[in-house]
Motif scaffolding. Structure first.
Motif, PDB file in Angstrom:
ATOM      1  N   PHE A 193       0.823  -1.204   0.000  1.00  0.00           N
ATOM      2  CA  PHE A 193       0.000   0.000   0.000  1.00  0.00           C
ATOM      3  C   PHE A 193       0.861   1.258   0.000  1.00  0.00           C
ATOM      4  O   PHE A 193       0.586   2.217  -0.735  1.00  0.00           O
ATOM      5  CB  PHE A 193      -0.932  -0.006   1.217  1.00  0.00           C
ATOM      6  N   TYR A 194       1.908   1.277   0.810  1.00  0.00           N
ATOM      7  CA  TYR A 194       2.734   2.474   0.915  1.00  0.00           C
ATOM      8  C   TYR A 194       3.542   2.725  -0.352  1.00  0.00           C
ATOM      9  O   TYR A 194       3.807   3.877  -0.701  1.00  0.00           O
ATOM     10  CB  TYR A 194       3.661   2.353   2.126  1.00  0.00           C
ATOM     11  N   ILE A 195       3.941   1.663  -1.045  1.00  0.00           N
ATOM     12  CA  ILE A 195       4.651   1.843  -2.316  1.00  0.00           C
ATOM     13  C   ILE A 195       3.734   2.514  -3.334  1.00  0.00           C
ATOM     14  O   ILE A 195       4.104   3.502  -3.987  1.00  0.00           O
ATOM     15  CB  ILE A 195       5.154   0.483  -2.853  1.00  0.00           C
ATOM     16  N   ILE A 196       2.516   1.978  -3.465  1.00  0.00           N
ATOM     17  CA  ILE A 196       1.553   2.533  -4.417  1.00  0.00           C
ATOM     18  C   ILE A 196       1.166   3.956  -4.024  1.00  0.00           C
ATOM     19  O   ILE A 196       1.127   4.864  -4.864  1.00  0.00           O
ATOM     20  CB  ILE A 196       0.308   1.623  -4.492  1.00  0.00           C
ATOM     21  N   ASP A 197       0.925   4.157  -2.752  1.00  0.00           N
ATOM     22  CA  ASP A 197       0.501   5.467  -2.266  1.00  0.00           C
ATOM     23  C   ASP A 197       1.614   6.506  -2.444  1.00  0.00           C
ATOM     24  O   ASP A 197       1.346   7.659  -2.787  1.00  0.00           O
ATOM     25  CB  ASP A 197       0.110   5.364  -0.793  1.00  0.00           C
ATOM     26  N   GLY A 198       2.853   6.093  -2.237  1.00  0.00           N
ATOM     27  CA  GLY A 198       3.977   7.017  -2.404  1.00  0.00           C
ATOM     28  C   GLY A 198       4.185   7.444  -3.839  1.00  0.00           C
ATOM     29  O   GLY A 198       4.444   8.625  -4.121  1.00  0.00           O
ATOM     30  N   VAL A 199       4.071   6.493  -4.765  1.00  0.00           N
ATOM     31  CA  VAL A 199       4.205   6.840  -6.184  1.00  0.00           C
ATOM     32  C   VAL A 199       3.054   7.749  -6.611  1.00  0.00           C
ATOM     33  O   VAL A 199       3.248   8.714  -7.357  1.00  0.00           O
ATOM     34  CB  VAL A 199       4.248   5.568  -7.055  1.00  0.00           C
ATOM     35  N   ARG A 200       1.860   7.454  -6.115  1.00  0.00           N
ATOM     36  CA  ARG A 200       0.702   8.298  -6.450  1.00  0.00           C
ATOM     37  C   ARG A 200       0.916   9.730  -5.950  1.00  0.00           C
ATOM     38  O   ARG A 200       0.605  10.699  -6.651  1.00  0.00           O
ATOM     39  CB  ARG A 200      -0.563   7.685  -5.856  1.00  0.00           C
ATOM     40  N   TYR A 201       1.458   9.876  -4.752  1.00  0.00           N
ATOM     41  CA  TYR A 201       1.734  11.211  -4.227  1.00  0.00           C
ATOM     42  C   TYR A 201       2.750  11.937  -5.114  1.00  0.00           C
ATOM     43  O   TYR A 201       2.588  13.123  -5.424  1.00  0.00           O
ATOM     44  CB  TYR A 201       2.272  11.125  -2.801  1.00  0.00           C
ATOM     45  N   GLY A 202       3.786  11.227  -5.534  1.00  0.00           N
ATOM     46  CA  GLY A 202       4.799  11.857  -6.367  1.00  0.00           C
ATOM     47  C   GLY A 202       4.289  12.255  -7.739  1.00  0.00           C
ATOM     48  O   GLY A 202       4.722  13.266  -8.299  1.00  0.00           O
ATOM     49  N   MET A 203       3.336  11.490  -8.289  1.00  0.00           N
ATOM     50  CA  MET A 203       2.848  11.772  -9.636  1.00  0.00           C
ATOM     51  C   MET A 203       1.738  12.811  -9.652  1.00  0.00           C
ATOM     52  O   MET A 203       1.754  13.727 -10.478  1.00  0.00           O
ATOM     53  CB  MET A 203       2.371  10.474 -10.303  1.00  0.00           C
ATOM     54  N   ILE A 204       0.753  12.682  -8.742  1.00  0.00           N
ATOM     55  CA  ILE A 204      -0.416  13.571  -8.839  1.00  0.00           C
ATOM     56  C   ILE A 204      -0.648  14.386  -7.567  1.00  0.00           C
ATOM     57  O   ILE A 204      -1.601  15.162  -7.503  1.00  0.00           O
ATOM     58  CB  ILE A 204      -1.690  12.771  -9.193  1.00  0.00           C
ATOM     59  N   GLY A 205       0.185  14.198  -6.549  1.00  0.00           N
ATOM     60  CA  GLY A 205       0.112  15.053  -5.373  1.00  0.00           C
ATOM     61  C   GLY A 205      -0.951  14.713  -4.355  1.00  0.00           C
ATOM     62  O   GLY A 205      -1.211  15.512  -3.453  1.00  0.00           O
ATOM     63  N   VAL A 206      -1.613  13.550  -4.467  1.00  0.00           N
ATOM     64  CA  VAL A 206      -2.602  13.132  -3.471  1.00  0.00           C
ATOM     65  C   VAL A 206      -2.209  11.756  -2.943  1.00  0.00           C
ATOM     66  O   VAL A 206      -1.581  10.966  -3.652  1.00  0.00           O
ATOM     67  CB  VAL A 206      -4.033  13.076  -4.065  1.00  0.00           C
ATOM     68  N   SER A 207      -2.577  11.483  -1.703  1.00  0.00           N
ATOM     69  CA  SER A 207      -2.235  10.197  -1.099  1.00  0.00           C
ATOM     70  C   SER A 207      -3.153   9.922   0.077  1.00  0.00           C
ATOM     71  O   SER A 207      -3.778  10.830   0.630  1.00  0.00           O
ATOM     72  CB  SER A 207      -0.769  10.186  -0.633  1.00  0.00           C
ATOM     73  N   ASP A 208      -3.231   8.668   0.455  1.00  0.00           N
ATOM     74  CA  ASP A 208      -4.049   8.258   1.597  1.00  0.00           C
ATOM     75  C   ASP A 208      -3.290   8.377   2.915  1.00  0.00           C
ATOM     76  O   ASP A 208      -3.899   8.305   3.978  1.00  0.00           O
ATOM     77  CB  ASP A 208      -4.513   6.806   1.416  1.00  0.00           C
ATOM     78  N   SER A 209      -1.975   8.497   2.862  1.00  0.00           N
ATOM     79  CA  SER A 209      -1.175   8.597   4.079  1.00  0.00           C
ATOM     80  C   SER A 209       0.015   9.509   3.814  1.00  0.00           C
ATOM     81  O   SER A 209       0.289   9.890   2.663  1.00  0.00           O
ATOM     82  CB  SER A 209      -0.692   7.210   4.524  1.00  0.00           C
ATOM     83  N   SER A 210       0.740   9.848   4.872  1.00  0.00           N
ATOM     84  CA  SER A 210       1.915  10.703   4.732  1.00  0.00           C
ATOM     85  C   SER A 210       3.006   9.983   3.939  1.00  0.00           C
ATOM     86  O   SER A 210       3.337   8.827   4.245  1.00  0.00           O
ATOM     87  CB  SER A 210       2.459  11.079   6.109  1.00  0.00           C
ATOM     88  N   PRO A 211       3.576  10.622   2.925  1.00  0.00           N
ATOM     89  CA  PRO A 211       4.652   9.971   2.173  1.00  0.00           C
ATOM     90  C   PRO A 211       5.871   9.683   3.039  1.00  0.00           C
ATOM     91  O   PRO A 211       6.623   8.744   2.760  1.00  0.00           O
ATOM     92  CB  PRO A 211       4.966  10.973   1.062  1.00  0.00           C
ATOM     93  N   TRP A 212       6.073  10.480   4.081  1.00  0.00           N
ATOM     94  CA  TRP A 212       7.212  10.240   4.972  1.00  0.00           C
ATOM     95  C   TRP A 212       7.018   8.945   5.763  1.00  0.00           C
ATOM     96  O   TRP A 212       7.983   8.175   5.936  1.00  0.00           O
ATOM     97  CB  TRP A 212       7.394  11.423   5.923  1.00  0.00           C
ATOM     98  N   ILE A 213       5.800   8.718   6.233  1.00  0.00           N
ATOM     99  CA  ILE A 213       5.520   7.453   6.912  1.00  0.00           C
ATOM    100  C   ILE A 213       5.698   6.288   5.941  1.00  0.00           C
ATOM    101  O   ILE A 213       6.303   5.263   6.269  1.00  0.00           O
ATOM    102  CB  ILE A 213       4.097   7.452   7.498  1.00  0.00           C
ATOM    103  N   GLY A 214       5.163   6.465   4.731  1.00  0.00           N
ATOM    104  CA  GLY A 214       5.304   5.422   3.721  1.00  0.00           C
ATOM    105  C   GLY A 214       6.750   5.130   3.401  1.00  0.00           C
ATOM    106  O   GLY A 214       7.157   3.960   3.259  1.00  0.00           O
ATOM    107  N   LEU A 215       7.561   6.184   3.293  1.00  0.00           N
ATOM    108  CA  LEU A 215       8.982   5.999   2.997  1.00  0.00           C
ATOM    109  C   LEU A 215       9.665   5.197   4.093  1.00  0.00           C
ATOM    110  O   LEU A 215      10.467   4.291   3.826  1.00  0.00           O
ATOM    111  CB  LEU A 215       9.657   7.358   2.838  1.00  0.00           C
ATOM    112  N   GLY A 216       9.315   5.507   5.347  1.00  0.00           N
ATOM    113  CA  GLY A 216       9.898   4.768   6.461  1.00  0.00           C
ATOM    114  C   GLY A 216       9.488   3.311   6.472  1.00  0.00           C
ATOM    115  O   GLY A 216      10.324   2.413   6.672  1.00  0.00           O
ATOM    116  N   VAL A 217       8.195   3.057   6.233  1.00  0.00           N
ATOM    117  CA  VAL A 217       7.696   1.674   6.242  1.00  0.00           C
ATOM    118  C   VAL A 217       8.338   0.860   5.128  1.00  0.00           C
ATOM    119  O   VAL A 217       8.799  -0.275   5.354  1.00  0.00           O
ATOM    120  CB  VAL A 217       6.162   1.655   6.103  1.00  0.00           C
TER     121      VAL A 217
END
Length: 267
Positions: free
Chosen positions: A219-243
């Protein structure tokens, strides 16, 4: 009894750069030699998914998290394709070597467990990055989906490829037959990829499912890429990066241990 892979005296210094590069190059050339299966087929599948969703749902779906559904969908399909290919590269390479009996060609050279691991991860990251780059280009050309935060996309694609490449290596070492490898891919990897927010925001899920998603590195991999591409995400990218970073480190530690011991590789 510790059965290390390399029992002889090393003559290449602390790091065998030539051997590591040669292994990584072999892994890249292995999938490039059959590019129509390893690169073209996933790209066609990703394109077909986008086309089917466009025809079947299109603008009828409405916005998701403030963006059009197809814009929301593109990063999910990109990431799903990247992680599946990273997993397939290491798992198929290791399993093929074991089944065909040529794993000795990988174990005999003066390469430490860490150098073997870096070589295999090089192939996984290269394949994932190539597939991701082409899908990203297609998303930009046909859907207008660009890169709002390119650094985040690169970080999550690379870390996701490393994580999935490590899982693929574990699966390849564990499996003694292609049937076992297919079972791991079909019943573990694919469901986790599909149920990790690839096609939807996890806010649409029941609370229990949302909780399960938040302990799922996919989930965090998908959510992080989505944040980087379109600027929206379900969780903090920093948390995702750590996980994702911690998950990748744990998986690589298991890979290193198994390679160092020669687990299920020498029997």
């Amino acid at each position: 009894m510790n059965t290390n892979i390399n029992m002889g005296v090393r003559r290449f210094g602390r790091v065998n750069w030539l051997g590591t590069w040669t292994l990584a190059r072999r892994e890249v050339m292995r999938f490039m030699n059959v590019w129509s299966q390893t690169l073209m087929a996933p790209l066609i599948n990703a394109g077909l998914l986008l086309m089917i969703f466009t025809i079947a749902i299109g603008p009828q779906r409405g916005d998701v998290m403030g963006v059009p559904f197809m814009v929301f969908l593109a990063p999910g399909i990109l990431t799903m394709t990247v992680i599946q290919n990273a997993f397939a590269n290491t798992s198929s390479s290791m399993a093929s070597a074991k089944v065909q009996g040529n794993i000795v060609d990988t174990l005999m050279p003066p390469l430490s467990a860490g150098e073997l691991l870096v070589g295999y991860m090089g192939g996984a990251v290269a394949r994932g990055a190539m597939v991701g780059a082409v899908i990203a280009l297609g998303s930009w050309l046909f859907l207008g989906v660009g890169m709002m935060q390119p650094l985040w996309v690169i970080l999550f694609v690379v870390l996701g490829s490393v994580f999935m490449g490590g899982l693929g290596l574990i699966a390849g070492i564990f499996a003694n037959k292609f049937d076992q490898l297919s079972a791991i891919s079909n019943f573990i990897v694919t469901p986790l990829a599909f149920l990790s927010g690839t096609f939807y925001s996890i806010e649409a899920l029941p609370q229990l499912m949302q909780t399960l998603c938040h302990i799922n590195p996919f989930f965090y991999i998908i959510d992080g890429v989505r944040y980087g591409m379109i600027g929206v995400s379900d969780s903090s990218p920093w948390i995702g990066l750590g996980v994702v970073a911690v998950s990748a480190a744990l998986v690589l530690a298991v890979c290193w241990r198994w390679l160092d011991r020669g687990y299920r590789l020498k029997s």
